[in-house]
Structure formats: C-alpha cells, structure tokens
Design an enzyme around this catalytic site. Structure first.
Site, PDB file in Angstrom:
ATOM      1  CB  THR A 149      -1.000   0.023   1.149  1.00 15.08           C
ATOM      2  OG1 THR A 149      -0.056  -0.199   2.340  1.00 15.08           O
ATOM      3  CG2 THR A 149      -1.971  -1.222   0.982  1.00 15.08           C
ATOM      4  CE  LYS A 175       0.421  -3.195   3.377  1.00 15.94           C
ATOM      5  NZ  LYS A 175      -0.096  -2.393   4.321  1.00 15.94           N
ATOM      6  CB  THR A 186      -1.699  -1.535   8.656  1.00 14.06           C
ATOM      7  OG1 THR A 186      -2.669  -1.136   9.577  1.00 14.06           O
ATOM      8  CG2 THR A 186      -2.102  -1.916   7.262  1.00 14.06           C
ATOM      9  CD  GLU A 273       2.115   4.922   6.418  1.00 19.15           C
ATOM     10  OE1 GLU A 273       1.337   4.411   5.940  1.00 19.15           O
ATOM     11  OE2 GLU A 273       1.893   5.548   7.517  1.00 19.15           O
ATOM     12  CG  ASN A 404      -0.306   8.187   8.390  1.00 24.66           C
ATOM     13  OD1 ASN A 404      -1.118   7.273   8.026  1.00 24.66           O
ATOM     14  ND2 ASN A 404       0.937   8.213   8.483  1.00 24.66           N
ATOM     15  CB  THR A 409      -6.745  13.723  -0.177  1.00 24.54           C
ATOM     16  OG1 THR A 409      -5.347  13.774   0.593  1.00 24.54           O
ATOM     17  CG2 THR A 409      -7.838  13.724   0.678  1.00 24.54           C
TER      18      THR A 409
END
Length: 409
Positions: A149, A175, A186, A273, A404, A409
C-alpha cells in the site's frame, strides 16, 4: 531486498493488476500450494476485525490441514463493511478456489488498504483467473509487490535449514509501513515452507517466531483491523515429521521461521512511512522477559523519544522517562543507559550516558553524532534480574504526518 526469494518446492506465487488500485499498480497476489498444505496463523487483536480476518479465523478452525493457497488484494481493506463485506470476503475466497481448481474452504484471503469502503469484488473475481495463470515457483517478488500500500519497496526473505537430514526452505513476503505496533499492525505476512510438521506444532512454531519478530516492531503505536501472519507447510522436504515441541528438530524449524520473520519485520520498520532512522531498543536486567518487553515497548512508542531520534537530539531523559512509566520494575540507582551507532553486534562500541541513574561525564558532541546516524541502538540495563527484550522502531518525522494526513486524498 538484497537476496532473491527462494522458490519453495510445491508452491507458486504471482501478482497482477486487477483494478482495485486506480494507479495501475499491482494489487492482487496469489500464493498456491500444488498439494494440500497445513496452515497456522495469528491475527489482529483489534476489536474491529476486517471481514477477511473473520473469514480466515473460521477457516483455520474448519480446515487447517487441507489448504491450497492465500489470495490477497491491496488498495482496499474490506474492513468495517458489514454484511456485504463478509459476503465479498467469501466471494473472494471462492474465486481463488475456482481459479486454482481447488475444493471449497481451502484458500485464505487477506485485504489491505482504505477502511470503510466496499471491496470492488467484481474486479477481484475477474483478476483471480489472471493471477492464477501467472503462478510460477519464482513469482514471490511479484506477489510481494502486489500486496503493497504505502510501502516504498516490496519485502521478501528466505532461509534454508537442515532438519532431520533434509534441506527445508522457508520463504515469506510481507507488507506494512504504517499502523505498525506489536500484536500486530497493518501488517500482512505469508510464509511458506516444505517442512513436514503437524498443524498444532506449526501453530506453536509460528507463535514462537512471531513473538520475537513481528510482535517486536513499532512504527506509530497503532494496531490495525487486518493484521494477519499466515504460514503454510506442505511437507515436501521429506524430513521426519515434527510432531511435538519436544522434538529435537523443533528448534531448527522455529529458528528458520524466526530468521525469515525478523528480516521481514526489520524491513517493515525500515520502510515505514516517513522513516529516516532505524532504531534498535534493548532492555536487559529486568525482573523478567515480560517486563523487559514492557519497558522496550514504552521507549519504542514514545512520541517524545521518536521525535528526538528524528531531530538528532540525544535527549536521554525521555528514554528513562518512558521506562519509568512502562510499568516495569525500576530501581533508579541500578539503571544504566548506553547508545551506539548502527545495529548492535559483538563489535559495537557503546557510549554510556547514565550510570546508577545519573548522567556520566560523556561528551555531548559524541552523543549527538550517534543520534545523527541512520541506524541507532539504545541499551537500558536495569540491574534487577534475567529479563531481556529487543524491539525495533523508528523516528517520527514530518513526512509521516504528511503521508497520513493525505492518505485518502
């Protein structure tokens, strides 16, 4: 990843784009076993489990010994989707079973992506035959790409171990880049092995391996709705079947699973991230291993500690503060704190910042240089007992907030 994924006898993998992701990136992976395999799994502790987690929990109870694969989509989590989501989960599994020519209740499913949006099941069903047609022994890296992702890179790892005179292969993909925290996050992972092992022993081996790998990482302290780690074993290695945790071969199996899992877990943190620093947190001398883990987790998840790592500020008081509120037993006059650049090994040169609960006469420039490194190690010695634990974490950057803040968006 530095080394190629090793094919596992009897298993095939592949990835395709089916349209769940609007970007055209790969978004559908399939791992198939040519013969029935035994399965073991651990799942999220989140009280809002996604539809695939509910499906897989039931399947593991129903048929843990006749599994033919796992079918994974990225771009949509199929979480918080109600009755329709659960129906789509079943349709997803059935599509893979049909594409593999397998019987009912023989394929696990996983989903990852945005929560609260219905899975475009028609696209997934249409993609099932396409990804099945691409199955091949060396398709692991493609499958790893298809489950990403916000991951910047695909993640895979392989090991071979000797068990009972036979060479056993273990390959895994994973992942995860955000919502990563022990118990799990996640994070999706699939491991496959040709080891011969009974299903209950395989389940315990996975629990043991995950307890020292996937459940020892933290990026942001969030635990997701979809976390699943699954291992499939088809027995084709020909080793004498491992039937008990007391079997002399059991430690070798756990060691192989753990080695693959640790490599994947570390890759998840490094690829998190907005990550700019990879941090190893070690707590030693705690009353027991559980308290050591508590203390290490508190350090690893503290926003103040993580932002200090990001800023290169050797603010060691934040580290001891986290230990102090962790719930672990502490006697400040026994506490010591060390830091070093790089991942720890036998040659690591440690800088001691705290002795007997108070600061040493260290040079601030030396501490700042260590905190400026891309890899940082922290070691806390509590001096109270045999407990020890290691947790892998990262810094908390501006980029994490940006990613995040704009995720949908």
């Amino acid at each position: 990843m530095s080394n190629p994924a090793l094919p596992v006898p009897g298993f095939d993998a592949a990835g395709v784009h089916c349209g769940v992701k609007p970007t055209g990136a790969l978004d559908l992976a399939l791992i198939g076993s040519r013969i029935p395999a035994r399965a073991a799994a651990i799942f999220t502790h989140n009280a809002f489990p996604a539809a695939p987690v509910l499906y897989d929990r039931a399947l593991l109870q129903l048929n843990p010994e006749g599994v033919h694969g796992v079918f994974i989509n990225s771009g949509n989590a199929n979480a918080c989707t109600g009755v329709q989501g659960r129906a789509n989960a079943r349709r997803m599994a059935e599509a893979a079973e049909q594409a593999l020519g397998a019987t009912d209740n023989t394929v696990f499913i996983m989903s990852t992506g945005v929560i609260g949006v219905q899975l475009p099941i028609e696209k997934v069903e249409a993609g099932a035959s396409a990804v099945a047609a691409r199955l091949r022994p060396d398709g692991w890296e493609e499958a790893a790409e298809a489950i990403m992702t916000t991951d910047a890179h695909p993640k895979w790892a392989s090991r071979q171990v000797e068990i009972g005179g036979a060479t056993v292969t273990i390959t895994g993909i994973a992942k995860g880049a955000g919502m990563i925290h022990p118990n799990m996050a996640t994070m999706l992972a699939v491991l496959a092995t040709d080891a011969a092992v009974t299903q209950p022993v395989l389940q315990q081996a996975l629990v043991d391996a995950a307890g020292r790998s996937f459940n020892r990482i933290s990026i942001d302290g969030d635990t997701s709705t979809n976390d699943t780690v699954l291992v499939l074993a088809n027995g084709l290695a020909g080793n004498p079947e491992i039937t008990s945790v007391e079997d002399p071969a059991y430690p070798a199996l756990v060691a192989g699973l753990e080695a693959v899992s640790v490599e994947l877990a570390k890759a998840i943190v490094r690829n998190g991230e907005g990550v700019t620093k990879f941090v190893t947190v070690m707590v030693e001398g705690a009353v027991n291993h559980e308290e050591a883990h508590q203390a290490a987790n508190a350090i690893a998840t503290s926003p103040l500690v993580k932002t200090a790592f990001y800023g290169g500020d050797a603010n060691w008081g934040r580290i001891l503060c986290a230990v102090g509120y962790s719930g672990a037993t502490v006697e400040p006059e026994r506490a010591q704190l060390f830091i070093a650049a790089g991942e720890p090994d036998a040659h690591t040169i440690w800088l001691q910042l705290v002795e007997a609960g108070t600061p040493t006469d260290y040079a601030e420039a030396d501490a700042s240089a260590i905190f400026a490194a891309a890899d940082i190690s922290v070691r806390v010695e509590l001096g109270l007992g045999p407990g020890r634990a290691t947790v892998w974490t990262c810094d908390l950057s501006h980029e994490y907030v940006t990613i995040n803040g704009e995720y949908r968006t």
